[in-house]
Design a protein around this motif. Structure first.
Motif, short mmCIF file in Angstrom:
data_model
loop_
_atom_site.label_atom_id
_atom_site.label_comp_id
_atom_site.label_asym_id
_atom_site.label_seq_id
_atom_site.Cartn_x
_atom_site.Cartn_y
_atom_site.Cartn_z
N LEU A 87 0.81 -1.22 0.00
CA LEU A 87 0.00 0.00 0.00
C LEU A 87 0.85 1.27 0.00
CD1 LEU A 87 -2.82 -1.06 2.51
CD2 LEU A 87 -2.94 -0.95 0.01
N ALA A 88 2.11 1.16 0.42
CA ALA A 88 3.00 2.33 0.42
C ALA A 88 3.52 2.64 -0.98
CB ALA A 88 4.18 2.08 1.36
N LEU A 89 3.33 1.71 -1.92
CA LEU A 89 3.79 1.93 -3.29
C LEU A 89 2.89 2.92 -4.01
CD1 LEU A 89 4.44 -1.80 -4.28
CD2 LEU A 89 6.18 -0.10 -3.67
N GLU A 90 3.46 3.66 -4.96
CA GLU A 90 2.67 4.55 -5.80
C GLU A 90 1.70 3.71 -6.63
OE1 GLU A 90 1.07 7.85 -7.20
OE2 GLU A 90 2.57 7.74 -5.61
N ALA A 91 0.54 4.28 -6.96
CA ALA A 91 -0.50 3.55 -7.68
C ALA A 91 0.01 2.96 -8.99
CB ALA A 91 -1.70 4.46 -7.95
N GLY A 205 14.62 16.16 -17.42
CA GLY A 205 14.83 14.75 -17.11
C GLY A 205 13.65 14.16 -16.36
N ALA A 206 12.50 14.83 -16.41
CA ALA A 206 11.32 14.39 -15.66
C ALA A 206 10.71 13.15 -16.29
CB ALA A 206 10.28 15.50 -15.61
N ALA A 207 10.24 12.24 -15.46
CA ALA A 207 9.50 11.08 -15.94
C ALA A 207 8.12 11.55 -16.41
CB ALA A 207 9.35 10.05 -14.83
N ARG A 208 7.47 10.74 -17.23
CA ARG A 208 6.18 11.13 -17.79
C ARG A 208 5.16 11.44 -16.70
NH1 ARG A 208 2.72 7.05 -20.91
NH2 ARG A 208 4.40 5.71 -20.22
N VAL A 209 5.16 10.64 -15.61
CA VAL A 209 4.19 10.83 -14.55
C VAL A 209 4.40 12.17 -13.83
CG1 VAL A 209 5.58 9.68 -12.77
CG2 VAL A 209 3.08 9.67 -12.58
N ASP A 210 5.63 12.69 -13.86
CA ASP A 210 5.92 13.99 -13.25
C ASP A 210 5.69 15.12 -14.24
OD1 ASP A 210 6.81 12.93 -10.74
OD2 ASP A 210 8.68 12.35 -11.72
N ALA A 211 6.05 14.89 -15.51
CA ALA A 211 5.98 15.94 -16.52
C ALA A 211 4.56 16.49 -16.70
CB ALA A 211 6.50 15.41 -17.85
N VAL A 212 3.55 15.61 -16.60
CA VAL A 212 2.16 16.06 -16.83
C VAL A 212 1.66 16.97 -15.72
CG1 VAL A 212 1.54 14.05 -18.23
CG2 VAL A 212 1.24 13.96 -15.75
N GLN A 213 2.35 17.01 -14.59
CA GLN A 213 1.90 17.84 -13.47
C GLN A 213 2.68 19.14 -13.33
OE1 GLN A 213 0.92 16.00 -9.81
NE2 GLN A 213 0.53 13.99 -10.69
N LEU A 214 3.73 19.30 -14.14
CA LEU A 214 4.56 20.50 -14.03
C LEU A 214 3.85 21.71 -14.63
CD1 LEU A 214 8.04 19.02 -15.02
CD2 LEU A 214 7.12 19.43 -12.72
N GLY A 215 4.05 22.86 -13.97
CA GLY A 215 3.44 24.10 -14.44
C GLY A 215 4.24 25.30 -13.94
N GLN A 229 6.56 12.00 -8.25
CA GLN A 229 5.34 11.27 -7.93
C GLN A 229 5.64 9.84 -7.47
OE1 GLN A 229 1.96 12.42 -8.03
NE2 GLN A 229 3.18 14.29 -7.95
N LYS A 230 6.72 9.26 -7.98
CA LYS A 230 7.03 7.88 -7.64
C LYS A 230 7.30 7.73 -6.15
CE LYS A 230 9.74 3.98 -9.37
NZ LYS A 230 10.76 3.56 -10.36
N THR A 231 7.75 8.80 -5.51
CA THR A 231 8.04 8.75 -4.07
C THR A 231 7.06 9.63 -3.28
OG1 THR A 231 9.69 10.51 -4.36
CG2 THR A 231 10.48 8.24 -4.42
N LYS A 232 5.90 9.88 -3.87
CA LYS A 232 4.93 10.80 -3.26
C LYS A 232 4.49 10.36 -1.88
CE LYS A 232 0.79 10.83 -4.96
NZ LYS A 232 -0.35 11.02 -5.89
N LYS A 233 4.32 9.05 -1.68
CA LYS A 233 3.82 8.56 -0.40
C LYS A 233 4.84 8.68 0.71
CE LYS A 233 0.11 5.61 -2.06
NZ LYS A 233 -0.57 4.31 -1.93
N SER A 234 6.10 8.96 0.34
CA SER A 234 7.13 9.23 1.36
C SER A 234 7.57 10.69 1.25
CB SER A 234 8.32 8.29 1.16
OG SER A 234 8.87 8.44 -0.14
#
Length: 374
Positions: A87-91, A205-215, A229-234
């Motif tokens: 459950l600690a892992l990113e979705a 060098g952002a991963a796709r999951v991070d790039a879509v949230q950048l502004g 985002q990959k380490t969001k839960k920590s």
């Protein structure tokens, strides 16, 4: 037909149909359990509904923990899904892990965990020998599952840890070359969404999951700051890098009230949607081997070629594993070492270059017989 089959394998149980208006929609249907997934295949909403459908099917569709045999692989998997570690892992990571574990559970769910021996694990991996990357992924998940079985006191050892990973010939996602970057820009010049996306990912060098949230909110005092985002839960690993002038000139033309990568409505694009767009853009540019993840590797390659250390590159990309960064940059580092070595070969101590006497440089000749080493 091929595309539909590929999709069904990506999200097992998801099938499409057309509603009364002729619009294509998706639903999860398995063992009499059915849930609507929406019309945008692979979108964040679709994935969220699919994850909920999987959980609903397990707990209400007749395959919940209450029906699993005590001590079985089935029960171990279900308990692991509810463990703190999982459950600690990113979705997104959970989805990848489930994709591997579910196939294993469906084939061996009724078998007792305590009877699994080294030879059984070796047989499971050998069945995937033709796809070594898949075999290695299964090995990693088996190690996690059997480690969890030890915490449950179902086992005292982990036979999966005694196996060795398969050697993978491929280096993973292709790293964009400078020629490919130039080709992409020729087809998608500045002002196009494709150019914006490529520039943003290449210079961060952002991963796709991070790039879509950048502004615009991620830029302050000339620096790009965001949490992975990959380490969001920590709390997320903080990335703070200088804003490159080439990237700044592209972002200056964008709206200030929406993400840099957004839809016509001003909302952030989904991770899956961006991946589909990048596939289309690279195909249009005649670069089928290139991908969004390859831009992340290209960023690391450029840094390595500029002389950045592994730790410096990791500070940009946000990698926790330095070994992975070294894998990204290995080719660049080898080329740099080769250049340095060759400069030493052709340059005299006084700074003069001399390649006139090649045989004298590369080998010494002697009339003495070679002594045999013993």
């Amino acid at each position: 037909m091929g595309s539909g089959l590929k999709r069904s394998r990506q999200y097992p149980g998801a099938t499409s149909y057309f509603d009364r208006h002729g619009k294509r929609r998706w639903r999860f249907r398995k063992g009499g359990f059915s849930v609507e997934l929406g019309s945008e295949y692979g979108s964040e909403d679709f994935i969220g509904r699919y994850e909920a459908a999987l959980e609903g099917h397990r707990t209400r569709g007749g395959v919940g923990a209450g029906r699993a045999k005590p001590g079985s692989v089935e029960l171990l998997v279900l308990k692991w899904y509810r463990s703190q570690d999982f459950l600690a892992l990113e979705a997104s990571t959970q989805r990848v892990y489930r994709g591997v574990v579910e196939n294993f559970r469906q084939q061996h769910g009724d078998k007792p965990v305590h009877l699994m021996q080294l030879r059984h694990v070796q047989d499971l991996l050998a069945a995937k020998a033709d796809t070594p990357a898949a075999a290695n992924n299964l090995r990693k998940r088996l190690i996690q599952l059997l480690d969890y079985a030890i915490t449950l006191e179902w086992r005292t050892d982990n036979p999966a840890r005694a196996t060795k990973p398969y050697k993978v010939a491929t280096e993973g996602f292709h790293t964009w070359t400078e020629a490919e970057i130039a080709q992409f820009i020729r087809v998608h010049p500045q002002g196009t969404e494709a150019h914006t996306v490529m520039t943003l990912m290449l210079y961060t060098g952002a991963a796709r999951v991070d790039a879509v949230q950048l502004g615009p909110w991620n830029i302050k005092d000339g620096r790009f700051r965001y949490r992975r985002q990959k380490t969001k839960k920590s709390n997320g690993q903080l990335i703070s890098i200088p804003l490159h002038p080439d990237l700044a000139s592209v972002l200056a033309t964008l709206a200030s009230d929406r993400p840099f990568i957004s839809t016509s409505r001003g909302t952030a694009r989904s991770v899956g949607g961006l991946g589909n767009l990048m596939q289309r853009w690279t195909k249009e540019a005649g670069l089928p081997a290139c991908s969004s993840h390859g831009l992340r590797k290209a960023c690391a390659r450029r840094l390595a070629e500029a002389g950045a250390t592994t730790n410096q590159i990791a500070a940009v990309t946000g990698h926790k594993s330095l070994a992975l960064v070294q894998h990204y940059t290995a080719a660049a580092e080898r080329e740099g070492l080769a250049d340095t070595a060759f400069e030493k070969l052709i340059t005299r101590p006084n700074g003069e270059q001399n390649l006139a006497n090649h045989s004298g440089r590369f080998a010494k000749t002697t009339n003495k017989p070679m002594k045999e080493k013993r």
